[in-house]
Design an enzyme around this catalytic site. Structure first.
Site, mmCIF file in Angstrom:
data_model
loop_
_atom_site.group_PDB
_atom_site.id
_atom_site.type_symbol
_atom_site.label_atom_id
_atom_site.label_comp_id
_atom_site.label_asym_id
_atom_site.label_seq_id
_atom_site.Cartn_x
_atom_site.Cartn_y
_atom_site.Cartn_z
ATOM 1 N N GLY A 113 -7.931 20.407 19.077
ATOM 2 C CA GLY A 113 -7.578 21.792 18.795
ATOM 3 C C GLY A 113 -8.070 22.689 19.917
ATOM 4 N N GLY A 114 -8.093 23.974 19.650
ATOM 5 C CA GLY A 114 -8.487 24.926 20.680
ATOM 6 C C GLY A 114 -9.988 25.097 20.818
ATOM 7 C CD GLN B 221 -2.768 1.373 2.403
ATOM 8 O OE1 GLN B 221 -3.315 2.428 2.613
ATOM 9 N NE2 GLN B 221 -2.957 0.341 3.198
ATOM 10 C CG ASP C 213 0.640 0.928 4.656
ATOM 11 O OD1 ASP C 213 1.845 0.885 4.933
ATOM 12 O OD2 ASP C 213 -0.113 -0.046 4.750
HETATM 13 N N1 COA Z 1 11.916 -10.000 -9.199
HETATM 14 C C1 COA Z 1 12.601 -10.760 -8.325
HETATM 15 N N2 COA Z 1 12.547 -10.619 -6.990
HETATM 16 C C2 COA Z 1 11.751 -9.650 -6.524
HETATM 17 C C3 COA Z 1 11.001 -8.812 -7.370
HETATM 18 C C4 COA Z 1 11.121 -9.016 -8.768
HETATM 19 N N3 COA Z 1 10.439 -8.267 -9.644
HETATM 20 N N4 COA Z 1 10.297 -7.950 -6.615
HETATM 21 C C5 COA Z 1 10.590 -8.236 -5.323
HETATM 22 N N5 COA Z 1 11.471 -9.263 -5.276
HETATM 23 C C6 COA Z 1 12.042 -9.863 -4.083
HETATM 24 C C7 COA Z 1 12.873 -8.926 -3.247
HETATM 25 O O1 COA Z 1 14.118 -8.759 -3.838
HETATM 26 C C8 COA Z 1 12.914 -9.654 -1.933
HETATM 27 O O2 COA Z 1 13.855 -10.660 -1.998
HETATM 28 P P1 COA Z 1 14.928 -10.986 -0.819
HETATM 29 O O3 COA Z 1 14.143 -11.086 0.455
HETATM 30 O O4 COA Z 1 15.503 -12.293 -1.252
HETATM 31 O O5 COA Z 1 15.910 -9.897 -0.785
HETATM 32 C C9 COA Z 1 11.559 -10.343 -1.887
HETATM 33 O O6 COA Z 1 11.005 -10.226 -3.198
HETATM 34 C C10 COA Z 1 10.528 -9.858 -0.913
HETATM 35 O O7 COA Z 1 10.591 -8.481 -0.668
HETATM 36 P P2 COA Z 1 10.132 -7.899 0.745
HETATM 37 O O8 COA Z 1 10.063 -6.440 0.609
HETATM 38 O O9 COA Z 1 10.995 -8.463 1.807
HETATM 39 O O10 COA Z 1 8.633 -8.472 0.871
HETATM 40 P P3 COA Z 1 7.885 -9.100 2.142
HETATM 41 O O11 COA Z 1 6.572 -9.533 1.601
HETATM 42 O O12 COA Z 1 8.669 -10.126 2.847
HETATM 43 O O13 COA Z 1 7.691 -7.856 3.134
HETATM 44 C C11 COA Z 1 6.913 -5.662 3.758
HETATM 45 C C12 COA Z 1 6.671 -6.925 2.908
HETATM 46 C C13 COA Z 1 5.866 -4.642 3.352
HETATM 47 C C14 COA Z 1 6.765 -5.999 5.240
HETATM 48 C C15 COA Z 1 8.337 -5.111 3.475
HETATM 49 O O14 COA Z 1 8.488 -4.938 2.092
HETATM 50 C C16 COA Z 1 8.637 -3.787 4.181
HETATM 51 O O15 COA Z 1 8.871 -3.728 5.386
HETATM 52 N N6 COA Z 1 8.662 -2.693 3.405
HETATM 53 C C17 COA Z 1 9.025 -1.384 3.900
HETATM 54 C C18 COA Z 1 7.939 -0.759 4.715
HETATM 55 C C19 COA Z 1 6.632 -0.688 3.997
HETATM 56 O O16 COA Z 1 6.504 -0.097 2.949
HETATM 57 N N7 COA Z 1 5.610 -1.266 4.639
HETATM 58 C C20 COA Z 1 4.236 -1.073 4.273
HETATM 59 C C21 COA Z 1 3.805 -1.867 3.159
HETATM 60 S S1 COA Z 1 2.143 -1.394 2.823
#
Ligand code: COA
Length: 424
Positions: free
Chosen positions: A246-247, A16, A167
């Site tokens: 607020g106030g 998001q 988000d």
């Molecule tokens: N091709 C190949 N690999 C891809 C890819 C693509 N097009 N797009 C993503 N990936 C891989 C990433 O490189 C990563 O790999 P790695 O863990 O081996 O390095 C993997 O997909 C997963 O990415 P990640 O961001 O860790 O996803 P997640 O589902 O485990 O975590 C969140 C999701 C949201 C918790 C995390 O991305 C996060 O904390 N983001 C920052 C804060 C944020 O924006 N949070 C709110 C989200 S609404």
């Protein structure tokens, strides 16, 4: 011409926060290329599905006006394509977990080497510090950014709010940073890094509560209803229920029908300059000259009684009648509108804030359009792309691939199977 005409965004975002940012930039006219993993795509495509085999509303409502390119960026051919994209885009936006982009081989140094003019914009849960390596979702940000500890009622647990301030709020912050960095680049020719941490974004939106934290050192917070109720404050900002923040004191009051309708309520503000009108409207003209009620400071210890009395009046009207009467008297108030009422509100449809969009696999759905209105660059909401719908179009049109190069990339498995039927 749109406001961001000519700006090309490499959109490496998911879920998001990041997609909110890039959707806004797309609405402002940027060409947003969403890079998604072949066969999988943004995880939200399949989350909270209401229709089988159709992209979820979660996805469709956060990814309007974008093009979708499927690309496996861990595949060597895919990496080459990503490098070319970095070379031809103005901005790269990502919200992977901390370190994911580096692990993919695209550190900030490497990205700058490929394109020194590029702006790299990232959302993470936390800024540098003890939690910088943590993954974060919406409610974690609300809890760690000060929203949850200050939301809810004093005698209940902390509460998260339905507004996605962690988000979508951080996505908004990031979009502003990107636009500022683009302006800076116009003057200097250089790109830069833009980062927005969700904890920081939430705290920014809670700044009035940090204000109150410091005021607390100099005495009780008199506009909090607990002051009038004689409940002492401790050393941290308490949850303030529906106090206004607020106030001008305010509270949520029952209206006619509250027994059966959970949204038959109105937010009522006892704005000091219109106090006399309030007294007349609620049938308490004697309060205008009573020293216990005539001034705002005198009312502060009596807010509960004041609002109970106003509520006795609001309960005789429905929430729209209250709004009508108060508006005519310049008294600020607002009905509690349900999502159903908002979805059906004709004025929001007329301004493009609520938009109906047609989608090839899910049919018609409602989305929230661009809340930012530009007089010369109106937004036309375009449905979200199917997974990989524009892969070939982007590789040919943006990167200039010919048939042979395209075939080479395709056979490497880097872009997977495109969903071209959607465009037909
Ligand atoms: N091709 C190949 N690999 C891809 C890819 C693509 N097009 N797009 C993503 N990936 C891989 C990433 O490189 C990563 O790999 P790695 O863990 O081996 O390095 C993997 O997909 C997963 O990415 P990640 O961001 O860790 O996803 P997640 O589902 O485990 O975590 C969140 C999701 C949201 C918790 C995390 O991305 C996060 O904390 N983001 C920052 C804060 C944020 O924006 N949070 C709110 C989200 S609404």
């Amino acid at each position: 011409m749109t406001a961001l005409d000519g700006v090309r965004i490499l959109d490496f975002t998911h879920v998001q926060s990041g997609p909110t940012c890039t959707q806004l930039l797309a609405w402002l006219g940027a060409d947003v290329i969403k890079v998604e993993r072949p066969g999988v795509g943004d995880i939200t495509r399949g989350q909270l599905r209401d229709l089988p085999d159709a992209d979820s509303l979660y996805f469709t409502m956060l990814n309007s006006n974008k093009r979708s390119l499927t690309l496996d960026t861990k595949n060597p051919e895919g990496k080459k394509v990503l490098e070319k994209l970095i070379g031809s885009c103005d901005v790269m936006v990502e919200n992977f977990a901390p370190g994911a982009l580096d692990r993919m081989g695209f550190s900030w140094d490497r990205i700058q080497e490929i394109n020194p003019r590029i702006i790299l914009a990232s959302i993470k849960g936390f800024g540098p510090g003890p939690y910088e390596d943590c993954k974060v979702y919406e409610n974690v940000a609300q809890c760690t950014g000060g929203a949850a500890s200050t939301t809810g009622f004093r005698d209940g647990p902390p509460l998260v709010t339905g507004a996605q301030i962690g988000d979508s709020g951080t996505g908004l912050h990031l979009a502003l940073g990107i636009v500022a960095a683009l302006y800076h680049r116009t003057n200097t020719g250089r790109g830069q890094r833009v980062t927005a941490a969700m904890q920081d974004g939430v705290l920014n939106l809670c700044r009035v509560k940090l204000r109150d934290q410091q005021r607390l050192e100099h005495g009780p917070l008199k506009e909090y209803s607990q002051y009038g109720e004689g409940v002492p404050f401790d050393d941290t900002v308490p949850r303030a229920g529906n106090d206004s923040g607020g106030g001008q004191p305010g509270w949520i009051l029952k209206c006619k029908g509250w027994e059966t309708d959970p949204n038959a309520y109105v937010y009522f503000i006892t704005q000091a300059p219109v106090w006399e009108k309030i007294c007349d409207v609620i049938g308490k003209p004697e309060w205008k000259s009573d020293p216990d009620y005539a001034t705002a400071p005198a009312r502060l210890p009596r807010l509960k009684e004041v609002f109970d009395t106003i509520e006795a009046w609001t309960m005789t009207k429905d929430k729209f009648e209250v709004m009508e009467i108060c508006n005519a008297n310049d008294i600020p108030c607002g009905p509690i509108l349900s999502m159903k009422e908002l979805a059906e509100e004709p004025s929001l449809r007329a301004t493009g804030t609520v938009v109906e969009v047609d989608h090839p696999t899910r049919g018609k759905y409602l989305t929230v359009g661009n809340p930012i209105k530009l007089s010369d660059s109106p937004t036309e909401v375009v449905r979200s792309p199917l997974l990989g719908e524009h892969s070939e179009e982007i590789l040919r049109g943006v990167l200039g691939f010919d048939d042979e190069t395209l075939e080479q990339v395709r056979s490497s498995g880097a872009i997977g199977e495109a969903r071209r039927e959607a465009a037909e």
